[in-house]
Design a protein around this motif. Structure first.
Motif, PDB file in Angstrom:
ATOM      1  N   TRP A  14       0.819  -1.207   0.000  1.00  0.00           N
ATOM      2  CA  TRP A  14       0.000   0.000   0.000  1.00  0.00           C
ATOM      3  C   TRP A  14       0.853   1.258   0.000  1.00  0.00           C
ATOM      4  CZ3 TRP A  14      -3.921   2.506  -1.400  1.00  0.00           C
ATOM      5  CH2 TRP A  14      -4.281   3.710  -0.805  1.00  0.00           C
ATOM      6  N   ASN A  15       2.028   1.218   0.598  1.00  0.00           N
ATOM      7  CA  ASN A  15       2.887   2.399   0.606  1.00  0.00           C
ATOM      8  C   ASN A  15       3.263   2.821  -0.813  1.00  0.00           C
ATOM      9  OD1 ASN A  15       2.993   2.696   3.422  1.00  0.00           O
ATOM     10  ND2 ASN A  15       4.612   1.174   3.586  1.00  0.00           N
ATOM     11  N   LYS A  16       3.532   1.840  -1.664  1.00  0.00           N
ATOM     12  CA  LYS A  16       3.868   2.162  -3.056  1.00  0.00           C
ATOM     13  C   LYS A  16       2.639   2.685  -3.791  1.00  0.00           C
ATOM     14  CE  LYS A  16       7.571  -1.285  -3.318  1.00  0.00           C
ATOM     15  NZ  LYS A  16       8.014  -2.558  -3.931  1.00  0.00           N
ATOM     16  N   ALA A  17       1.490   2.061  -3.520  1.00  0.00           N
ATOM     17  CA  ALA A  17       0.263   2.521  -4.172  1.00  0.00           C
ATOM     18  C   ALA A  17      -0.081   3.935  -3.721  1.00  0.00           C
ATOM     19  CB  ALA A  17      -0.880   1.559  -3.849  1.00  0.00           C
ATOM     20  N   THR A  42      13.070   8.801  -1.779  1.00  0.00           N
ATOM     21  CA  THR A  42      12.335   7.660  -1.226  1.00  0.00           C
ATOM     22  C   THR A  42      11.013   7.472  -1.948  1.00  0.00           C
ATOM     23  OG1 THR A  42      13.333   8.026   0.947  1.00  0.00           O
ATOM     24  CG2 THR A  42      11.319   6.691   0.873  1.00  0.00           C
ATOM     25  N   LEU A  43      10.313   8.581  -2.183  1.00  0.00           N
ATOM     26  CA  LEU A  43       9.045   8.519  -2.904  1.00  0.00           C
ATOM     27  C   LEU A  43       9.256   7.996  -4.321  1.00  0.00           C
ATOM     28  CD1 LEU A  43       5.983   9.288  -2.910  1.00  0.00           C
ATOM     29  CD2 LEU A  43       6.681  11.463  -3.894  1.00  0.00           C
ATOM     30  N   GLY A  44      10.306   8.483  -4.977  1.00  0.00           N
ATOM     31  CA  GLY A  44      10.587   8.032  -6.339  1.00  0.00           C
ATOM     32  C   GLY A  44      10.854   6.543  -6.408  1.00  0.00           C
ATOM     33  N   GLY A  49       9.251   1.187  -7.850  1.00  0.00           N
ATOM     34  CA  GLY A  49       9.023  -0.192  -7.421  1.00  0.00           C
ATOM     35  C   GLY A  49       7.662  -0.698  -7.853  1.00  0.00           C
ATOM     36  N   LEU A  50       6.648   0.179  -7.781  1.00  0.00           N
ATOM     37  CA  LEU A  50       5.311  -0.228  -8.213  1.00  0.00           C
ATOM     38  C   LEU A  50       5.297  -0.491  -9.719  1.00  0.00           C
ATOM     39  CD1 LEU A  50       2.364  -0.699  -7.431  1.00  0.00           C
ATOM     40  CD2 LEU A  50       1.939   1.734  -7.879  1.00  0.00           C
ATOM     41  N   GLU A  51       5.952   0.348 -10.502  1.00  0.00           N
ATOM     42  CA  GLU A  51       6.014   0.138 -11.949  1.00  0.00           C
ATOM     43  C   GLU A  51       6.690  -1.192 -12.278  1.00  0.00           C
ATOM     44  OE1 GLU A  51       8.008   3.708 -13.250  1.00  0.00           O
ATOM     45  OE2 GLU A  51       6.129   4.555 -13.992  1.00  0.00           O
ATOM     46  N   GLN A  52       7.763  -1.506 -11.554  1.00  0.00           N
ATOM     47  CA  GLN A  52       8.478  -2.759 -11.804  1.00  0.00           C
ATOM     48  C   GLN A  52       7.617  -3.959 -11.427  1.00  0.00           C
ATOM     49  OE1 GLN A  52      12.244  -2.533  -9.747  1.00  0.00           O
ATOM     50  NE2 GLN A  52      12.865  -0.676 -10.832  1.00  0.00           N
ATOM     51  N   GLU A  53       6.886  -3.862 -10.304  1.00  0.00           N
ATOM     52  CA  GLU A  53       6.053  -4.984  -9.884  1.00  0.00           C
ATOM     53  C   GLU A  53       4.901  -5.223 -10.854  1.00  0.00           C
ATOM     54  OE1 GLU A  53       6.777  -4.457  -5.063  1.00  0.00           O
ATOM     55  OE2 GLU A  53       4.782  -4.200  -5.929  1.00  0.00           O
ATOM     56  N   LEU A  54       4.328  -4.124 -11.402  1.00  0.00           N
ATOM     57  CA  LEU A  54       3.200  -4.261 -12.322  1.00  0.00           C
ATOM     58  C   LEU A  54       3.645  -4.483 -13.760  1.00  0.00           C
ATOM     59  CD1 LEU A  54       0.840  -1.456 -10.952  1.00  0.00           C
ATOM     60  CD2 LEU A  54       0.829  -3.899 -10.407  1.00  0.00           C
ATOM     61  N   GLY A  55       4.893  -4.116 -14.060  1.00  0.00           N
ATOM     62  CA  GLY A  55       5.400  -4.302 -15.413  1.00  0.00           C
ATOM     63  C   GLY A  55       4.871  -3.295 -16.409  1.00  0.00           C
ATOM     64  N   ILE A  56       4.468  -2.112 -15.939  1.00  0.00           N
ATOM     65  CA  ILE A  56       3.972  -1.071 -16.845  1.00  0.00           C
ATOM     66  C   ILE A  56       4.524   0.275 -16.413  1.00  0.00           C
ATOM     67  CG2 ILE A  56       1.812  -2.278 -17.350  1.00  0.00           C
ATOM     68  CD1 ILE A  56       0.419  -0.376 -15.407  1.00  0.00           C
ATOM     69  N   ALA A  57       4.573   1.209 -17.360  1.00  0.00           N
ATOM     70  CA  ALA A  57       4.956   2.583 -17.047  1.00  0.00           C
ATOM     71  C   ALA A  57       3.713   3.340 -16.599  1.00  0.00           C
ATOM     72  CB  ALA A  57       5.578   3.250 -18.273  1.00  0.00           C
ATOM     73  N   LEU A  58       3.817   4.047 -15.496  1.00  0.00           N
ATOM     74  CA  LEU A  58       2.679   4.772 -14.941  1.00  0.00           C
ATOM     75  C   LEU A  58       2.718   6.264 -15.259  1.00  0.00           C
ATOM     76  CD1 LEU A  58       2.584   3.044 -11.429  1.00  0.00           C
ATOM     77  CD2 LEU A  58       1.155   2.540 -13.428  1.00  0.00           C
ATOM     78  N   PHE A  59       3.934   6.808 -15.464  1.00  0.00           N
ATOM     79  CA  PHE A  59       4.072   8.241 -15.706  1.00  0.00           C
ATOM     80  C   PHE A  59       4.979   8.510 -16.898  1.00  0.00           C
ATOM     81  CE2 PHE A  59       1.958   9.884 -12.040  1.00  0.00           C
ATOM     82  CZ  PHE A  59       2.191   8.990 -11.007  1.00  0.00           C
ATOM     83  N   GLU A  60       4.749   9.636 -17.527  1.00  0.00           N
ATOM     84  CA  GLU A  60       5.654  10.189 -18.523  1.00  0.00           C
ATOM     85  C   GLU A  60       6.064  11.577 -18.046  1.00  0.00           C
ATOM     86  OE1 GLU A  60       3.831   8.126 -22.589  1.00  0.00           O
ATOM     87  OE2 GLU A  60       3.440  10.242 -22.113  1.00  0.00           O
ATOM     88  N   ARG A  61       7.330  11.920 -18.223  1.00  0.00           N
ATOM     89  CA  ARG A  61       7.807  13.220 -17.782  1.00  0.00           C
ATOM     90  C   ARG A  61       7.505  14.275 -18.842  1.00  0.00           C
ATOM     91  NH1 ARG A  61      10.689  14.996 -13.775  1.00  0.00           N
ATOM     92  NH2 ARG A  61      11.156  12.874 -13.069  1.00  0.00           N
ATOM     93  N   VAL A  62       6.877  15.349 -18.412  1.00  0.00           N
ATOM     94  CA  VAL A  62       6.564  16.476 -19.287  1.00  0.00           C
ATOM     95  C   VAL A  62       7.096  17.741 -18.623  1.00  0.00           C
ATOM     96  CG1 VAL A  62       4.754  17.814 -20.403  1.00  0.00           C
ATOM     97  CG2 VAL A  62       4.483  15.335 -20.142  1.00  0.00           C
ATOM     98  N   GLY A  63       8.187  18.251 -19.152  1.00  0.00           N
ATOM     99  CA  GLY A  63       8.824  19.401 -18.523  1.00  0.00           C
ATOM    100  C   GLY A  63       9.299  19.021 -17.134  1.00  0.00           C
TER     101      GLY A  63
END
Length: 299
Positions: A14-17, A42-44, A49-63
């Motif tokens: 849940w901490n990662k979520a 730490t937050l990053g 870690g959540l992205e690695q566990e789910l196997g998907i990218a959750l964010f894209e960097r914009v600026g």
């Protein structure tokens, strides 16, 4: 994009979520870190870690900010619902903890547990008979993060970020001995007069000897023929006239079987801290005991 996975195979954290949820709502890692009160690296790591566990990218960097990927947007709906459910659970548990009844554990060293805490606990029980108290005797620091105790009386400030601490005050540790032992030493009047005295050692690292030598005693290992890790045993050895011991002045002065050694000698001072896990302060019961101990120990 539709996310399909076998949730039974996912070790949910849940901490990662929560890190993902707040980052999505705040729009950047820096803002999310401020909102959660944690370091940005730490937050990053939690989001990564959540992205690695789910196997998907959750964010894209914009600026300088972040935007959700399609997969991240879909996941956000589920995590937001989980967050709302967790909030309801927390509020329910908090409401149940508002009653001033139930068990609470207090950790303290032997001398504090045996001498200082009993009259305080007796007064607490008279005022709050619904609170059950367990006194955990520990000359080491109880692990509050693992709930070995709810509240601890310590002589040092904790460094763990999840702990809160209140400095109660300073205490003086002074030398005590039985009158018969002091008579055998010829009633010492100066630190030099203690060069042939015996002391009870409670510190294998030599810290006690070093501390006393800063006061001009000039002791060596030969001055410490007795060793114990128990304050109670040390104090009994002192009262039996075996050697000199060091103890909190308030406790030692209250015992008529001993007397101060070199009353004008500068004491070794140390702080007294009252420590608790940050989360337990949401409990009215534990907050009541924490504040009660603060008031009573400060007297």
């Amino acid at each position: 994009m539709h996310i399909r996975m076998d949730w039974r195979a996912v070790k949910f954290d849940w901490n990662k979520a929560r890190a993902f949820l707040v980052t999505a709502e705040e729009g950047s890692l820096s803002a999310a870190a401020r909102a959660l009160g944690m370091a940005q690296p730490t937050l990053g790591r939690q989001v990564d870690g959540l992205e690695q566990e789910l196997g998907i990218a959750l964010f894209e960097r914009v600026g300088r900010g972040l935007t959700l990927t399609p997969g991240g947007m879909e996941l956000l709906e589920h995590v937001r619902a989980m967050g709302e459910a967790a909030g309801h659970v927390s509020l329910t548990a908090l409401g149940q903890s508002q009653a001033l009844e139930g068990r609470i554990s207090i950790s303290a060293s032997e001398t504090y547990a045996a001498v200082l805490l009993p009259p305080i606990v007796a007064k607490l029980r008279r005022e709050e008979p619904g609170i059950e108290v367990e006194i955990v005797v520990a000359n080491h620091a109880s692990d509050l993060l693992r709930r070995e105790a709810d509240i601890a009386v310590r002589n040092f400030r904790p460094t763990e970020p999840d702990l809160i601490a209140r400095k109660i005050g300073m205490a003086d540790a002074v030398l005590f001995a039985a009158p018969s032992y002091l008579a055998g030493l010829g009633h010492p009047k100066t630190p030099f007069d203690l060069r042939r005295a015996n002391f009870v050692n409670m510190d294998r690292s030599g810290g006690l000897m070093k501390g006393l030598n800063t006061l001009g005693l000039g002791l060596t290992e030969a001055n410490f023929p007795l060793f114990t890790e128990s304050y109670i045993v040390m104090w009994e050895l002192v009262k039996q006239g075996c050697a000199i011991g060091i103890l909190d002045a308030v406790i030692g002065d209250a015992d008529p079987a001993v007397a101060r050694v070199l009353p004008d000698l500068e004491p070794l001072s140390f702080p007294i801290w009252l420590v608790a896990h940050r989360e337990v302060t949401t409990s009215r019961r534990i907050r009541r005991v924490y504040d009660f101990l603060t008031e009573e120990l400060s007297r």
